[in-house]
Design an enzyme around this catalytic site. Sequence first.
Site, mmCIF file in Angstrom:
data_model
loop_
_atom_site.group_PDB
_atom_site.id
_atom_site.type_symbol
_atom_site.label_atom_id
_atom_site.label_comp_id
_atom_site.label_asym_id
_atom_site.label_seq_id
_atom_site.Cartn_x
_atom_site.Cartn_y
_atom_site.Cartn_z
ATOM 1 N N ASN A 1 32.626 34.761 46.996
ATOM 2 C CA ASN A 1 32.988 36.116 46.553
ATOM 3 C C ASN A 1 33.127 36.163 45.029
ATOM 4 O OD1 ASN A 1 33.203 36.796 49.258
ATOM 5 N ND2 ASN A 1 35.431 36.597 49.326
ATOM 6 N N ASN B 1 48.320 34.772 42.075
ATOM 7 C CA ASN B 1 49.167 35.891 42.470
ATOM 8 C C ASN B 1 50.628 35.425 42.570
ATOM 9 O OD1 ASN B 1 49.547 34.698 45.001
ATOM 10 N ND2 ASN B 1 47.962 35.925 45.990
ATOM 11 N N THR C 1 40.767 42.558 51.656
ATOM 12 C CA THR C 1 40.109 41.236 51.627
ATOM 13 C C THR C 1 39.136 41.165 50.448
ATOM 14 O OG1 THR C 1 40.112 41.392 54.044
ATOM 15 C CG2 THR C 1 38.946 39.523 53.069
ATOM 16 N N ASP D 1 39.442 38.084 44.631
ATOM 17 C CA ASP D 1 38.194 37.443 44.166
ATOM 18 C C ASP D 1 37.444 38.372 43.204
ATOM 19 O OD1 ASP D 1 38.836 35.378 45.898
ATOM 20 O OD2 ASP D 1 37.761 36.316 47.561
HETATM 21 O O1 RIB Z 1 39.636 35.983 49.479
HETATM 22 C C1 RIB Z 1 39.012 36.429 50.641
HETATM 23 C C2 RIB Z 1 38.314 35.295 51.333
HETATM 24 O O2 RIB Z 1 39.245 34.353 51.776
HETATM 25 C C3 RIB Z 1 37.552 35.712 52.566
HETATM 26 O O3 RIB Z 1 36.237 36.115 52.285
HETATM 27 C C4 RIB Z 1 37.657 34.489 53.472
HETATM 28 O O4 RIB Z 1 36.450 33.856 53.698
HETATM 29 C C5 RIB Z 1 38.668 33.580 52.799
HETATM 30 O O5 RIB Z 1 38.068 32.515 52.196
#
Ligand code: RIB
Length: 308
Positions: free
Chosen positions: A48, A185, A246, A250
């Site tokens: 990500n 965080n 989610t 990232d």
């Molecule tokens: O930060 C999110 C990610 O954490 C997800 O995509 C999952 O795969 C975990 O690694």
Amino acid sequence: MPPALLHGVLNVGSINEDRVYRVHSIARPGETVCGLEYRVFAGGKGANQSVALARAGARVRHVGKVGNGGAWLRDKLAGCGVGVRHVTVADAPTGHAVIQVDASGENSIVLFPGTNHQITADERRQALDGAAPGDWLLLQNEVNDIPDLMAMGRERGLRIVLNPAPMTTPVRAYPLELADLLILNETEGEALTGEGEPSRLLDALRRRLPAATIVLTLGAAGARVAERDGDASPVATPHVQATDTTGAGDTFVGYCLALLIEGRTPVEAARYACRAAALSVTRPGAMDSIPRRDEVESWIPPLRSPVV
Ligand code: RIB
């Protein structure tokens, strides 16, 4: 400076298949909940962050490993503009995450590392030998041998950025002092310092890493940026209605680093990264939710809206 002349990023990180279940509320211990929707997304904190860097305009090469059925993840990274020459394929299970996302967009994740924990010393060496002094080495905590990677990066004159996520007990013993930039965080910061209050937490980290820039993300409260010899500056974030948080962290890491490489100050980079992360939580999935640079530029956040 034109992008081709800017330093690049070598990101040694996880690549996961995210199996995402939308639920009314996240299952508590002993409870069974019924999924309302099931989807499979590309994810992994490492992957990500590589995509966030690429979408922000940075030059990034990913180092990692996928297993059986995981070739589509490598192809997806390549399609997003990430260099994948150092993404290898093994005959073993691909890393994956089982993710519940509730009605407020909050999540709960079970991680199976699979091939993410099978990166060999030779593969690490080959990848790092291709980096130039001054390039950035980006690391999270979802692949094996992070302390070794930090030492190798330092030996080669790379600048190290560590995002110690997800937090695990061994992280406390990592050579954090080798990091030039730490992005974390509150939960991660508290685990490292024992301090829950942001100012005290940052003070404790600064005592341990006096030469590093530290960026503390605070979710809907934005971020705090502590530079060497400076006060900790607060950074605000747009408030949005979250669909799925989610990958927001990232998105922040990738954008923050990309903007720093362009020459923005840490506070400017964090401000831009907050905006990109806020936009990402309005969309489902991890990698798929990361906005392109032009989308961040043209996005007008809602003026009055609920807090994330
Ligand atoms: O930060 C999110 C990610 O954490 C997800 O995509 C999952 O795969 C975990 O690694």
